[in-house]
Design a protein around this motif. Structure first.
Motif, mmCIF file in Angstrom:
data_model
loop_
_atom_site.group_PDB
_atom_site.id
_atom_site.type_symbol
_atom_site.label_atom_id
_atom_site.label_comp_id
_atom_site.label_asym_id
_atom_site.label_seq_id
_atom_site.Cartn_x
_atom_site.Cartn_y
_atom_site.Cartn_z
ATOM 1 N N ALA A 105 1.057 -1.141 0.097
ATOM 2 C CA ALA A 105 -0.001 0.005 -0.005
ATOM 3 C C ALA A 105 0.855 1.387 -0.034
ATOM 4 O O ALA A 105 0.608 2.145 -0.768
ATOM 5 C CB ALA A 105 -1.032 -0.050 1.187
ATOM 6 N N GLU A 106 2.012 1.154 0.987
ATOM 7 C CA GLU A 106 2.733 2.343 0.973
ATOM 8 C C GLU A 106 3.452 2.626 -0.407
ATOM 9 O O GLU A 106 3.838 3.875 -1.006
ATOM 10 C CB GLU A 106 3.724 2.458 1.960
ATOM 11 N N GLY A 123 11.731 -2.953 -7.364
ATOM 12 C CA GLY A 123 11.232 -2.642 -8.870
ATOM 13 C C GLY A 123 9.719 -3.069 -8.955
ATOM 14 O O GLY A 123 8.955 -2.770 -8.013
ATOM 15 N N PRO A 124 9.529 -3.867 -10.016
ATOM 16 C CA PRO A 124 8.181 -4.291 -10.143
ATOM 17 C C PRO A 124 7.451 -5.632 -9.103
ATOM 18 O O PRO A 124 6.575 -6.067 -9.582
ATOM 19 C CB PRO A 124 8.124 -4.519 -11.442
ATOM 20 N N CYS A 125 8.542 -6.078 -8.327
ATOM 21 C CA CYS A 125 8.399 -7.163 -7.520
ATOM 22 C C CYS A 125 8.444 -6.855 -6.115
ATOM 23 O O CYS A 125 9.173 -6.015 -5.368
ATOM 24 C CB CYS A 125 9.253 -8.251 -7.855
ATOM 25 N N PRO A 159 -2.175 2.348 -8.697
ATOM 26 C CA PRO A 159 -3.180 1.332 -8.149
ATOM 27 C C PRO A 159 -2.522 0.402 -7.986
ATOM 28 O O PRO A 159 -1.596 -0.162 -8.724
ATOM 29 C CB PRO A 159 -4.253 1.360 -9.335
ATOM 30 N N CYS A 160 -2.891 -0.399 -6.821
ATOM 31 C CA CYS A 160 -2.344 -1.634 -6.371
ATOM 32 C C CYS A 160 -3.112 -2.758 -7.236
ATOM 33 O O CYS A 160 -4.398 -2.814 -7.103
ATOM 34 C CB CYS A 160 -2.569 -1.812 -4.841
ATOM 35 N N ASP A 161 -2.543 -3.902 -7.806
ATOM 36 C CA ASP A 161 -3.232 -4.788 -8.585
ATOM 37 C C ASP A 161 -3.833 -5.555 -7.605
ATOM 38 O O ASP A 161 -2.874 -6.467 -6.943
ATOM 39 C CB ASP A 161 -2.239 -5.260 -9.767
ATOM 40 N N PRO A 162 -5.059 -6.164 -7.447
ATOM 41 C CA PRO A 162 -5.583 -7.003 -6.285
ATOM 42 C C PRO A 162 -5.057 -8.556 -6.629
ATOM 43 O O PRO A 162 -4.835 -9.048 -5.583
ATOM 44 C CB PRO A 162 -6.998 -6.723 -6.131
ATOM 45 N N GLY A 212 22.834 -21.628 11.222
ATOM 46 C CA GLY A 212 22.071 -22.749 11.307
ATOM 47 C C GLY A 212 20.724 -22.400 10.530
ATOM 48 O O GLY A 212 20.396 -21.238 10.907
ATOM 49 N N GLY A 213 19.916 -23.275 10.110
ATOM 50 C CA GLY A 213 18.661 -22.804 9.507
ATOM 51 C C GLY A 213 18.803 -22.390 8.052
ATOM 52 O O GLY A 213 19.856 -22.621 7.522
ATOM 53 N N LYS A 214 17.599 -21.751 7.521
ATOM 54 C CA LYS A 214 17.677 -21.522 6.194
ATOM 55 C C LYS A 214 16.584 -20.274 6.010
ATOM 56 O O LYS A 214 16.007 -19.778 6.804
ATOM 57 C CB LYS A 214 17.230 -22.563 5.429
ATOM 58 N N CYS A 215 16.903 -19.600 4.889
ATOM 59 C CA CYS A 215 16.119 -18.540 4.550
ATOM 60 C C CYS A 215 15.952 -18.893 3.307
ATOM 61 O O CYS A 215 16.472 -19.118 2.214
ATOM 62 C CB CYS A 215 17.134 -17.166 4.591
ATOM 63 N N ILE A 216 14.197 -18.626 3.079
ATOM 64 C CA ILE A 216 13.811 -18.578 1.782
ATOM 65 C C ILE A 216 13.098 -17.477 1.231
ATOM 66 O O ILE A 216 12.656 -16.726 1.935
ATOM 67 C CB ILE A 216 12.482 -19.681 1.725
ATOM 68 N N THR A 217 13.610 -16.978 0.032
ATOM 69 C CA THR A 217 13.363 -15.758 -0.509
ATOM 70 C C THR A 217 12.681 -16.073 -1.637
ATOM 71 O O THR A 217 13.054 -16.773 -2.652
ATOM 72 C CB THR A 217 14.802 -14.767 -0.744
ATOM 73 N N ALA A 218 11.610 -15.235 -1.917
ATOM 74 C CA ALA A 218 10.541 -15.334 -3.053
ATOM 75 C C ALA A 218 10.199 -13.967 -3.777
ATOM 76 O O ALA A 218 10.119 -12.956 -2.818
ATOM 77 C CB ALA A 218 9.292 -16.034 -2.852
ATOM 78 N N GLU A 219 10.206 -14.076 -4.918
ATOM 79 C CA GLU A 219 9.962 -12.641 -5.663
ATOM 80 C C GLU A 219 8.550 -12.813 -6.387
ATOM 81 O O GLU A 219 8.674 -13.963 -7.112
ATOM 82 C CB GLU A 219 11.085 -12.174 -6.573
ATOM 83 N N VAL A 220 7.418 -11.908 -5.957
ATOM 84 C CA VAL A 220 6.282 -12.015 -6.630
ATOM 85 C C VAL A 220 6.091 -10.646 -7.543
ATOM 86 O O VAL A 220 6.283 -9.634 -6.973
ATOM 87 C CB VAL A 220 5.353 -12.165 -5.639
ATOM 88 N N ALA A 221 5.658 -10.919 -8.797
ATOM 89 C CA ALA A 221 5.329 -9.698 -9.362
ATOM 90 C C ALA A 221 4.275 -8.641 -8.868
ATOM 91 O O ALA A 221 3.139 -9.594 -8.375
ATOM 92 C CB ALA A 221 5.127 -10.074 -10.866
ATOM 93 N N LEU A 222 4.075 -7.611 -8.900
ATOM 94 C CA LEU A 222 3.152 -6.774 -8.418
ATOM 95 C C LEU A 222 2.429 -6.281 -9.379
ATOM 96 O O LEU A 222 1.398 -5.354 -9.138
ATOM 97 C CB LEU A 222 3.815 -5.644 -7.492
ATOM 98 N N SER A 223 2.252 -6.554 -10.569
ATOM 99 C CA SER A 223 1.806 -6.054 -11.740
ATOM 100 C C SER A 223 1.355 -7.175 -12.684
ATOM 101 O O SER A 223 2.164 -8.000 -12.842
ATOM 102 C CB SER A 223 2.160 -4.958 -12.421
#
Length: 146
Positions: A38-39, A83-85, A47-50, A135-146
């Motif tokens: 939203a920010e 950027g767009p993600c 506009p935000c793509d729902p 120890g442990g892991k980090c999962i990073t995902a990029e999701v398109a915002l448009s």
């Protein structure tokens, strides 16, 4: 550690949005994503793509739920706009890498569970799993915002 909760969100026109939250629950992660998106939309005056927001919320919900169910809990959470993600990172205590379950057969389609990781992989543009030095892991995902 999970009771610690801090939120920092800054979005300036012309810059990427950034949010950091340490949390335990998927609902808190979804709220953080909603705030950052939203920010970003306000700052960019777009506009935000729902549908895109819905995909991002589903990805973050699945990642945090999987960290709780299979990874010993969420140890860190970051979300920012690149950027767009939307980029979301979820860390947990487990060194085990996520795996997709066996495909469901028709008779198993009403079974619960086993669909989260395939959903994340399908909705995200990019998914990376990193081992953490402590120890442990980090999962990073990029999701398109448009």
């Amino acid at each position: 550690m999970c009771n610690e909760h801090r939120t920092e969100t800054t979005v300036e026109p012309g810059s990427r949005g950034y949010g950091t939250t340490r949390l335990c629950r998927p609902a808190e992660a979804r709220r953080a994503v909603e705030r950052v998106v939203a920010e970003r939309c306000r700052a960019a005056r777009t506009p935000c793509d729902p549908d895109a927001l819905g995909d991002a919320l589903l990805v973050v919900s699945e990642l945090t739920t999987n960290a709780i169910l299979h990874g010993g809990g969420v140890t860190d959470f970051h979300v920012d706009v690149a950027g767009p993600c939307l980029r979301v990172s979820v860390s947990d205590r487990s060194d085990e890498m996520p795996v997709a379950g066996a495909p469901l057969e028709a008779r198993d389609r009403h079974r619960t569970g086993g669909r989260g990781w395939p959903i994340v992989c399908r909705l995200a543009r990019d998914v990376r799993v990193s081992e953490l030095p402590s120890g442990g892991k980090c999962i990073t995902a990029e999701v398109a915002l448009s």
